[in-house]
Each structure stands twice: as C-alpha cells, then as structure tokens.
Design a protein around this motif. Structure first.
Motif, PDB file in Angstrom:
ATOM      1  N   ALA A 168      12.613   5.210 -10.307  1.00  0.00           N
ATOM      2  CA  ALA A 168      11.860   4.735 -11.812  1.00  0.00           C
ATOM      3  C   ALA A 168      11.166   5.999 -12.417  1.00  0.00           C
ATOM      4  O   ALA A 168      10.914   6.436 -12.797  1.00  0.00           O
ATOM      5  CB  ALA A 168      11.410   3.396 -11.986  1.00  0.00           C
ATOM      6  N   CYS A 169       9.528   6.498 -11.605  1.00  0.00           N
ATOM      7  CA  CYS A 169       9.041   7.513 -11.270  1.00  0.00           C
ATOM      8  C   CYS A 169       9.488   9.191 -11.632  1.00  0.00           C
ATOM      9  O   CYS A 169       9.209   9.734 -12.585  1.00  0.00           O
ATOM     10  CB  CYS A 169       8.122   7.659  -9.708  1.00  0.00           C
ATOM     11  N   THR A 170      10.845   8.986 -10.744  1.00  0.00           N
ATOM     12  CA  THR A 170      11.692  10.374 -11.566  1.00  0.00           C
ATOM     13  C   THR A 170      12.046  10.293 -12.692  1.00  0.00           C
ATOM     14  O   THR A 170      11.973  11.240 -13.196  1.00  0.00           O
ATOM     15  CB  THR A 170      12.995  10.113 -10.752  1.00  0.00           C
ATOM     16  N   ARG A 171      12.525   8.592 -13.514  1.00  0.00           N
ATOM     17  CA  ARG A 171      12.458   8.457 -15.043  1.00  0.00           C
ATOM     18  C   ARG A 171      11.597   9.146 -15.595  1.00  0.00           C
ATOM     19  O   ARG A 171      11.436   9.732 -16.722  1.00  0.00           O
ATOM     20  CB  ARG A 171      13.213   7.578 -15.289  1.00  0.00           C
ATOM     21  N   ILE A 172      10.315   8.635 -14.994  1.00  0.00           N
ATOM     22  CA  ILE A 172       9.337   8.704 -16.072  1.00  0.00           C
ATOM     23  C   ILE A 172       8.724  10.446 -16.294  1.00  0.00           C
ATOM     24  O   ILE A 172       8.107  10.795 -17.464  1.00  0.00           O
ATOM     25  CB  ILE A 172       8.239   7.830 -15.554  1.00  0.00           C
ATOM     26  N   GLN A 173       8.693  10.772 -14.696  1.00  0.00           N
ATOM     27  CA  GLN A 173       8.512  12.193 -15.135  1.00  0.00           C
ATOM     28  C   GLN A 173       9.550  13.436 -15.490  1.00  0.00           C
ATOM     29  O   GLN A 173       9.063  14.158 -16.759  1.00  0.00           O
ATOM     30  CB  GLN A 173       8.253  12.712 -13.259  1.00  0.00           C
ATOM     31  N   ALA A 214       8.923  -3.524  -6.546  1.00  0.00           N
ATOM     32  CA  ALA A 214      10.206  -3.007  -6.048  1.00  0.00           C
ATOM     33  C   ALA A 214      10.032  -2.182  -4.798  1.00  0.00           C
ATOM     34  O   ALA A 214       9.300  -2.014  -4.075  1.00  0.00           O
ATOM     35  CB  ALA A 214      10.331  -2.294  -7.416  1.00  0.00           C
ATOM     36  N   SER A 215      11.772  -1.665  -4.798  1.00  0.00           N
ATOM     37  CA  SER A 215      11.896  -1.739  -3.322  1.00  0.00           C
ATOM     38  C   SER A 215      11.354   0.133  -3.357  1.00  0.00           C
ATOM     39  O   SER A 215      11.270   0.523  -4.641  1.00  0.00           O
ATOM     40  CB  SER A 215      13.381  -1.847  -3.591  1.00  0.00           C
ATOM     41  N   ASP A 216      11.471   0.386  -2.707  1.00  0.00           N
ATOM     42  CA  ASP A 216      10.940   1.837  -3.258  1.00  0.00           C
ATOM     43  C   ASP A 216      12.208   3.608  -2.995  1.00  0.00           C
ATOM     44  O   ASP A 216      11.617   3.880  -4.078  1.00  0.00           O
ATOM     45  CB  ASP A 216      11.047   2.595  -1.461  1.00  0.00           C
ATOM     46  N   ALA A 217      13.230   2.559  -2.908  1.00  0.00           N
ATOM     47  CA  ALA A 217      13.947   3.447  -3.989  1.00  0.00           C
ATOM     48  C   ALA A 217      14.392   2.952  -5.075  1.00  0.00           C
ATOM     49  O   ALA A 217      14.500   3.730  -6.641  1.00  0.00           O
ATOM     50  CB  ALA A 217      15.699   2.968  -3.853  1.00  0.00           C
ATOM     51  N   LEU A 243       2.936   5.702  -3.246  1.00  0.00           N
ATOM     52  CA  LEU A 243       4.363   6.874  -3.268  1.00  0.00           C
ATOM     53  C   LEU A 243       3.857   6.750  -4.595  1.00  0.00           C
ATOM     54  O   LEU A 243       4.406   7.932  -5.459  1.00  0.00           O
ATOM     55  CB  LEU A 243       5.130   5.819  -3.185  1.00  0.00           C
ATOM     56  N   VAL A 244       4.095   5.394  -6.177  1.00  0.00           N
ATOM     57  CA  VAL A 244       3.716   5.102  -7.375  1.00  0.00           C
ATOM     58  C   VAL A 244       2.930   6.231  -7.884  1.00  0.00           C
ATOM     59  O   VAL A 244       2.911   7.326  -9.072  1.00  0.00           O
ATOM     60  CB  VAL A 244       3.495   4.701  -7.409  1.00  0.00           C
ATOM     61  N   LYS A 250       0.751  -1.404   0.011  1.00  0.00           N
ATOM     62  CA  LYS A 250       0.092  -0.206   0.152  1.00  0.00           C
ATOM     63  C   LYS A 250       0.689   1.427  -0.113  1.00  0.00           C
ATOM     64  O   LYS A 250       0.217   2.730  -0.591  1.00  0.00           O
ATOM     65  CB  LYS A 250      -1.196   0.253   1.496  1.00  0.00           C
ATOM     66  N   ARG A 251       2.088   1.393   0.984  1.00  0.00           N
ATOM     67  CA  ARG A 251       2.601   2.107   0.795  1.00  0.00           C
ATOM     68  C   ARG A 251       3.834   2.774  -0.959  1.00  0.00           C
ATOM     69  O   ARG A 251       3.308   3.561  -1.221  1.00  0.00           O
ATOM     70  CB  ARG A 251       3.395   1.780   1.908  1.00  0.00           C
TER      71      ARG A 251
END
Length: 400
Positions: A388-393, A380-383, A304-305, A299-300
């Motif tokens: 990954a989401c930073t790269r998508i952004q 996947a890990s939080d890191a 985040l995602v 859930k956490r």
C-alpha cells in the motif's frame, strides 16, 4: 413536511464506513484494493475468549440480562479499573453497552439539552460531533495542529469553556492521530477543568493498551482525583482484545449518571449480547499476556508505515504514541494534478483519487475535522502495508 426527522438533517453517515464500503465494492468488481480505512485489528480473537463464549452457550447462558450488563462483567470492569488505574468503582457505577459507541451515545442522550455544549478536540473520531447533534447538544470543535502533535493545549481548553459547556470529551491515544497525552500534558488539562466545576469529562480510553516507545497511558480521573465525581471513564474490549464484532463497551462513573444511561438503554437496545458479555468477562479477567506482544507488532508496523510515507515529497507524517493510526499531512501535494487529470484541491479529492487510481483505501482528514491530512490504519499485515505504501509513493510521485 418531510416524513423523516429533522434531526437527521444535522448529521451525516460515517465517512470511515463509507470509504470501507466503497473499497469493498471495487474489490468485489475485481480490483486489487488494499483497504487501510477500517479501525480494526487484523488478529483473531484470543482462543481463551472464544472458549468462554462457547462455554456460555453450552451452559445455556443465552437469556435476557439486566439492561446494562451482567453483574459478573460489571465486577470485571471494576477489577480492571482498580488494577490498571487505581480507580475504585462498584458495579452500580458501571454500564455495559453494545460497543463503546453506545455507552458514549447513552451518556449524551441522558445529559444533553438544547444549548448544552460539548468540547471536542480535532482531529476527532468521526462519530463524536454527530452523536452530540443527535442528542440535541452543540459540538464545539477546537482544532489542534501538527505543531502540537495534534494535542490540545491547556490554553485552548480554557478558551473553549463557556457557561454552556457540559462535557469535554477526551481521547488518548487518539483516533485518528494516535497521539497520546503524557501525564504532565494531561495534568495541564485537568488543572483547567478543576477551575470549571460545571464541566464534566468523558474519556474514550479504547486504545489504552496500544502504546509505544515507553509511553505510559493514564486517564483523567487517575491523574486528578478531584475530577472523579464528574468523570465518565469509557472503554471496551474491541481494540486491545480484537473483539470488534463482539460489540461490548463499558463506562464507569457516578451512580446518578449510570442510572440515567441505564434508562436510555432499557428503552433502546436493552442488554448487549449475552454471549459477548461472558466473552468480555474472560477478556478482562483472563490472561493479558498477549497485549504486550500485540503492541510490539503494531509498533513495528507503525515504524514501517511512517518511514515509507515520510520518504514521499509532500507528505509529513509524525510519529504517534499509540493506537494503530497515522495522520500524515498532504499540504505539500495540494494544487497538484493526477495522471487522470484530477486536481488535488483537498484531502478528500486526494483520497478518492488514491482509491480510484492506485487502489488504496484511506480516509480523508476532513472527516475527522482537520485538513489537509489522511488517516492510515496500520492494522494490516506487513506485506499489505508495504504494498500500500509503495502504491502511495508511486501515486504521489506521478502528481504534477
């Protein structure tokens, strides 16, 4: 005349496997690829389950078993069905296969004839339509939408049923959307099915223990006991128990159907791995204490995602009730161009460019029957998820 079966021309390889393989190939070539395409928990299998497998080996439990599983595992499935859903089954009503996919496939092979139709809500797990085609049936895909949070309505189900409908396949929480049907939403669907006694129900309950924000999982035969005689309730140990590679799935249903599925399995793979079966006995009968903490961790990660993807102009990511996937829309990005000059004209183009230009592997929505979207697995890990989401952004911000 082709040497290969004409049936194979009707199906395609799994797009999720293909994307995962492509990401692995790039990673092996030295690229820093973050893979969010595989539907697989990143946890290790719990120690008590691994210990049970070791104990089975030490005890010499390494011989053939009955084609569709040992009695101890069938009894464990019956106990689980009673404990979690209040459903009564006997071991004669249980089939154990080499993963959840085999139990679904066996059921289709045992029941479908040319002209038989299977209703499949979209987005769907990529294998449903192809398994139906391999078994000689006809997939009837019914598209849901973001407006209904990717859930099939009773009206849509009613409209899709014909005299040729044999099965309705139901997956909640869903792969790829994570959408979970409330009891009221599911009751609306079962009310429709009660009006059509020729339609059987196949459930895929693989993500039942991955539910968030107070969502309470329920399965069709539990909500509507009148469907019990024509429901095949399918599940497995892959997701909740982090046992994807152990390959154990199971199904419970009418004896006549289970007997037919056993016949199919006896002439294909025969019994699942004996060691895996004993591990699955421990998974179902042993401690369940880790399920809630694992769900809280997922859930956490989900939150985040979602927060990072919804910060992107052009992406709309709804909050799912369960599983470990999100299914954001990229409708706002269609028509834009990447720094490398690629026109984003589909979700497949978007995901290919994201992998090649931003080193993030996700799966395009067309593979699941509904576009323009993509699936992110947050197992996947939080890191890794944050990066990954930073790269998508960054990638989306670079589109013009």
């Amino acid at each position: 005349m082709s040497f290969l079966s004409a049936t194979l021309s009707r199906v395609k390889p799994s797009p999720t496997v293909a994307m995962t393989a492509k990401a692995a190939e790039l990673k092996a070539a030295g690229r820093d690829i973050i893979g969010l395409s595989a539907g697989e928990p990143d946890f290790d299998t719990p120690q008590n389950i691994k210990d049970a497998a070791v104990a089975a080996i030490a005890a010499g439990k390494t011989k053939y078993t009955a084609p569709d599983g040992i009695i101890e595992l069938k009894q464990a499935v019956c106990a689980k069905m009673k404990r979690d859903h209040g459903l009564e089954y006997t071991p004669a009503q249980v089939s154990v296969g080499t993963g959840g996919k085999q139990t679904l496939y066996n059921a289709f092979m045992a029941t479908l004839n040319p002209g038989d139709e299977v209703i499949i809500p979209a987005p769907y797990w990529v294998s449903y339509p192809d398994m139906v085609l391999l078994a000689g049936g006809t997939p009837v895909v019914v598209e849901t939408s973001l407006d209904t949070r990717f859930k099939l309505t009773a009206e849509q189900l009613e409209s899709a049923i014909t005299p040729n409908t044999k099965w309705f396949i139901f997956n909640s929480p869903s792969n790829p959307t994570g959408a979970g049907y409330s009891r009221a939403e599911l009751k609306a669907l079962t009310d429709v099915l009660m009006r059509h006694p020729h339609v059987w129900v196949m459930t895929d309950d693989m993500y039942e223990h991955l539910a968030y924000d107070g969502f309470e999982f329920c399965t069709p035969a539990q909500v509507e006991p009148g469907l019990y005689p024509r429901t095949l309730t399918c599940n497995g140990v892959s997701k909740a128990y982090a046992m994807t590679g152990w390959r154990i799935g199971y199904a419970a249903g009418p004896v006549e159907l289970i007997t037919a599925m056993r016949k199919v399995q006896s002439q294909s793979t025969s019994n699942p791995c004996t060691i895996s079966q004993w591990a699955a006995v421990e998974a179902l009968n042993g401690t369940q204490e880790f399920l809630a903490p694992n769900a809280e961790l997922f859930k956490r990660r989900r939150d985040l995602v979602i927060s990072m993807l919804n910060a992107v102009d052009g992406i709309d990511c709804p909050t799912p009730e369960g599983a470990f996937y999100v299914y954001p829309s990229i409708a706002g990005l269609i028509g834009k161009t990447t720094p490398a000059g690629t026109l984003i004209d589909s979700d497949e183009t978007f995901c290919t460019a994201l992998l090649e230009e931003a080193d993030v592997a996700v799966v395009f929505g067309a593979a699941f029957g509904l576009s323009p979207n993509f699936r992110v697995s947050y197992a996947a890990s939080d890191a890794a998820l944050t990066e990954a989401c930073t790269r998508i952004q960054r990638f989306c911000a670079s589109l013009v």
